[in-house]
Write an enzyme that holds these catalytic residues in place. Sequence first.
Site, PDB file in Angstrom:
ATOM      1  N   ASP A 121      -6.784  12.680   9.291  1.00  0.00           N
ATOM      2  CA  ASP A 121      -6.899  12.031   7.982  1.00  0.00           C
ATOM      3  C   ASP A 121      -7.704  10.734   8.089  1.00  0.00           C
ATOM      4  O   ASP A 121      -7.281   9.670   7.630  1.00  0.00           O
ATOM      5  CB  ASP A 121      -5.508  11.739   7.411  1.00  0.00           C
ATOM      6  CG  ASP A 121      -5.546  11.481   5.896  1.00  0.00           C
ATOM      7  OD1 ASP A 121      -6.569  11.830   5.267  1.00  0.00           O
ATOM      8  OD2 ASP A 121      -4.564  10.941   5.364  1.00  0.00           O
ATOM      9  N   HIS A 176       1.158   9.315   3.814  1.00  0.00           N
ATOM     10  CA  HIS A 176       2.209   9.449   4.823  1.00  0.00           C
ATOM     11  C   HIS A 176       3.350   8.461   4.643  1.00  0.00           C
ATOM     12  O   HIS A 176       4.231   8.389   5.484  1.00  0.00           O
ATOM     13  CB  HIS A 176       1.618   9.290   6.225  1.00  0.00           C
ATOM     14  CG  HIS A 176       0.529  10.257   6.521  1.00  0.00           C
ATOM     15  ND1 HIS A 176       0.646  11.609   6.309  1.00  0.00           N
ATOM     16  CD2 HIS A 176      -0.730  10.058   6.990  1.00  0.00           C
ATOM     17  CE1 HIS A 176      -0.483  12.205   6.649  1.00  0.00           C
ATOM     18  NE2 HIS A 176      -1.338  11.294   7.055  1.00  0.00           N
ATOM     19  N   GLY A 177       3.308   7.669   3.577  1.00  0.00           N
ATOM     20  CA  GLY A 177       4.405   6.747   3.357  1.00  0.00           C
ATOM     21  C   GLY A 177       3.979   5.491   2.636  1.00  0.00           C
ATOM     22  O   GLY A 177       2.838   5.351   2.205  1.00  0.00           O
ATOM     23  N   THR A 178       4.943   4.584   2.527  1.00  0.00           N
ATOM     24  CA  THR A 178       4.726   3.320   1.829  1.00  0.00           C
ATOM     25  C   THR A 178       4.692   2.184   2.844  1.00  0.00           C
ATOM     26  O   THR A 178       5.490   2.153   3.790  1.00  0.00           O
ATOM     27  CB  THR A 178       5.847   3.075   0.807  1.00  0.00           C
ATOM     28  OG1 THR A 178       5.921   4.197  -0.076  1.00  0.00           O
ATOM     29  CG2 THR A 178       5.585   1.824  -0.004  1.00  0.00           C
ATOM     30  N   LYS A 212       7.214   2.973   5.927  1.00  0.00           N
ATOM     31  CA  LYS A 212       8.388   3.810   5.748  1.00  0.00           C
ATOM     32  C   LYS A 212       7.942   5.250   5.575  1.00  0.00           C
ATOM     33  O   LYS A 212       7.201   5.573   4.653  1.00  0.00           O
ATOM     34  CB  LYS A 212       9.179   3.347   4.527  1.00  0.00           C
ATOM     35  CG  LYS A 212      10.403   4.187   4.201  1.00  0.00           C
ATOM     36  CD  LYS A 212      11.054   3.684   2.919  1.00  0.00           C
ATOM     37  CE  LYS A 212      12.208   4.555   2.492  1.00  0.00           C
ATOM     38  NZ  LYS A 212      12.783   4.108   1.202  1.00  0.00           N
ATOM     39  N   GLY A 257       0.815  -1.210   0.000  1.00  0.00           N
ATOM     40  CA  GLY A 257       0.000   0.000   0.000  1.00  0.00           C
ATOM     41  C   GLY A 257       0.842   1.249   0.000  1.00  0.00           C
ATOM     42  O   GLY A 257       1.978   1.266   0.500  1.00  0.00           O
ATOM     43  N   GLY A 277       0.328   5.460   0.776  1.00  0.00           N
ATOM     44  CA  GLY A 277      -0.594   6.469   1.276  1.00  0.00           C
ATOM     45  C   GLY A 277       0.066   7.824   1.326  1.00  0.00           C
ATOM     46  O   GLY A 277       1.200   8.015   0.875  1.00  0.00           O
TER      47      GLY A 277
END
Length: 935
Positions: free
Chosen positions: A772, A657-659, A675, A653, A655
């Site tokens: 969020d 804010h990161g992977t 991450k 996934g 998003g």
Amino acid sequence: MAPVWLVLFQLCAASSVSAGLNADGAALLAFSDRLRAPPATWNASDASPCGWSGVGCDPLGRVSTLDLSSLSLSGQLGPELARLPHLSTLSLSNNSLSGELPASLFQLSRLSAVYLDNNNFSGEIPAAVGGAARLSTLSLFGNSLSGELPAALFRLPRLAVVYLNNNNFSGEIPASLGSLRNLSQLYLGVNALSGEIPPQLGDCSALTELHLQMNQLEGRLPPDLGRLRNLKSLRLFDNKLSGEVPPQIWTIPTLEFLIIYNNAFSGELPPAAAALRSLRNISLFNNRFSGPLPPALFNQTLLAAVDFTNNSFAGEIPPSVCSAGPLEQLNLGFNSLTGTVPAAVGRCRSLRRLILQRNLLTGPLPEFALGSSLDYLDLNRNRLTGPVPTSLAYCSNISSIDLSGNQLRGPIPATLGELRGLKRLNLARNNLTGEIPGEISSCRLLDSLDLSFNSLRGPVPPAMAALTSLSRLSLQDNRLTGEIPEFLSTFSGLFQLQLGGNELQGRVPSSLGRLQNLQTLNLSFNQLSGPLPASLWRFPSLTFVGNPGLCVDCPDGDSQPVCQTSALTHCRRPGGRRRLPSAAIAVAASLSVVILLLVLLVLALVLKMKKKTRSHRQADDPEPDISEASSLSSLLREVMAATENLHDKYVVGRGSHGTVYMAKTRAGQTFAVKKLAFAKQKGSSSSMKREIELAGKIRHRNLVKLVDFAVTEQVGLILYDFMENGSLHDVLHRIKPPRPLIWDLRLRIAVGTAHALAYLHHDCDPCIVHRDIKPMNILLDADMEPHISDFGIAGILDQCSGGAETTGLVGTFGYIPPEAGFSTRRTRESDVYSYGVVLLELITRKRTTEPFFPEDCDLVRWAIAELDGTLEIERIADPDLVREVAGRAEEEEVRSVLIVALRCVDKDPSRRPSMRDVAGILESMKSGSVKGEHS
């Protein structure tokens, strides 16, 4: 044994009677033997049937017409009528005759007209119909005939009128009908005909009426139809026709009725439409027409009805509308029309129905003329401004007014009280102010009154006690004060009463319990107090939440839902203490522990300072290999090895804010590792580390558990428990085929998510605003239990980033509340709004943006527009969900959750409930569902 002489006498008598009645009469008597209750005047002793009722004869005494219509005859037709060789007209309409049509009937050489409509005949039209060479009229509509249309029928040279509508005919329309030069009326509607319309129809030059509606015809309209220069009525509605209407159709000078709605026609209306000089009624609704409305079309002097609803017409309404002819109906709703409502519309005295809802019209409403014939006005869901015109009082015949969903302002005109025939008034969702005028009580026939979502003040007028015909009264979300009037209990037919979201005070009248027809009641979010009358306990607790002074006085052990819910407090009993719900006790017991664990979080948030970007580091510096970082624990090192240092093939996934990667350790454990990348700022890693450490100490069964983490100067790793069922977004929208979602599961996800947010908002000190909330951040474990992820991460990244103070919108489009356009500060109310959007997704199974939504429209606006002030879940809910709960107790639960969702997405943040209230409301419903399942 009878004497011989007596037998001889009877035989002679019988012979005498038989010899007295001619052959036509004998045939009719034989025909009548098949009927139940034959005509009483038919007498076997008569010499001729010419005097019998329904029988007509030629000058030579031979039966030429037989009319037995509308006599309630039943039975079947046999071959006897074929013994009437001079029969030219047969009418047996409007009876209950059944069976198949006898083939022998169509062997009569003189037969010219057959009327067998509105009976119960079945089977096919016999092929022998081709032998009726003189047949000019065949009326078989309103039966149960089936099979294909016989091509032989459409080769009869004299055929002029064919009524085969309202049967079960299938197959294609025979091309042989092109040879019928005398055909003037062809009615084939309401059957199961398929295929394309044969172009040979254009050869039927005498055709004046062509009715092919309500079949399964498809393809394009043949241009050949434009050669029908005598055509007056073309009805093609409810088929599967597509493409543009050929320009030749728009030039037929005799066309009076063009009724082609419910197809897939497209294209623009050409200026050539001005050639339709005889046009009286044009109905194009539910198609795909686009472009502007041609002004010339509205200049027709005979035009009485226009219905273009639900297309894609754009531009302005021509100012010339209603200036030339006796226009009675103008329906242009569900388009993209702009500009103002033409002033000519208000001056049009012939206009009875004006429907312009759901367009983009702006400006004020027109003034209406004295003597107006208007009886139906619907302009809802536009962008109209200005006041409600007092001149509406001139529309003395009006029965329905809907101006909801606009931007109208000012007071409600007292002159509306002069509309004595008014049955429905909807002014909801505007900016109306002032008090509700008492004069409205003069509208004694008023059945539905909706003034909700305005800024009306003052009490509910006592004069409204005269509105005893009301079945729906909605005054919710205003600023009404005073008490709930007792007179409402006299409205015996009241079905819906919405008073929520006001400032009403005092006690809830127990007399409301006498309203036996009341199905929907909303008294929530007022300032009501005192015990809730037991007569109203039948309503869900959602009805009454948001009234801190309202309580329920339940006997110990009472099992009724309002006594078991945590959404309502229990009344203090004399000499005793107020009973606390078990949920409140549990929270109180654990609160001290939670506060202790979060003291460090308070200190860290207070001492947080902005850091400046390191001057000696550049934005394009290569990212260091985090696997070499000394801060990694043995578990994280094993995770890095299992993912080959976070190789893309382990990505599950991505998003905002990161992977996210999936890692399986040698011990068989499965983790999700996120991450995070953040800017290079002095001290950012240590600040980030403190934040994640504190976030990791927060524990709730519906929050994702942080297992481990590591932070370098530029990158952070956060290790979570892996959620086997992915995100709620995956389950709702990505997995194909879609996974079935029963209502109990949807409700469980909603409840768990609400509890987690309530914990962050109300049990953490200081409170944590997620910033969020969306289905992607709601993860589902193996038991489909929801877990919110990324709580606090948005704030951590914003505050630990190297950039300046946040200036853009925080969050994801579709979940951002309206007030975010004026301030970037996110509050608990912002999370509540986002949560409301999630509830709508759970109910509708639609994304926040869908291709079929109107332009600039998201899920919230679409749902509110589709509901149109109602709570009819079938308008927006996932069809699978509607089928599951229809007619069951869960249907009311879905409706209750919908109310919560709409309350959460209220455009006014102060009107939104707290997540603690939401969690209590939904938990009470969930408990009720479980109890109902096991009872």
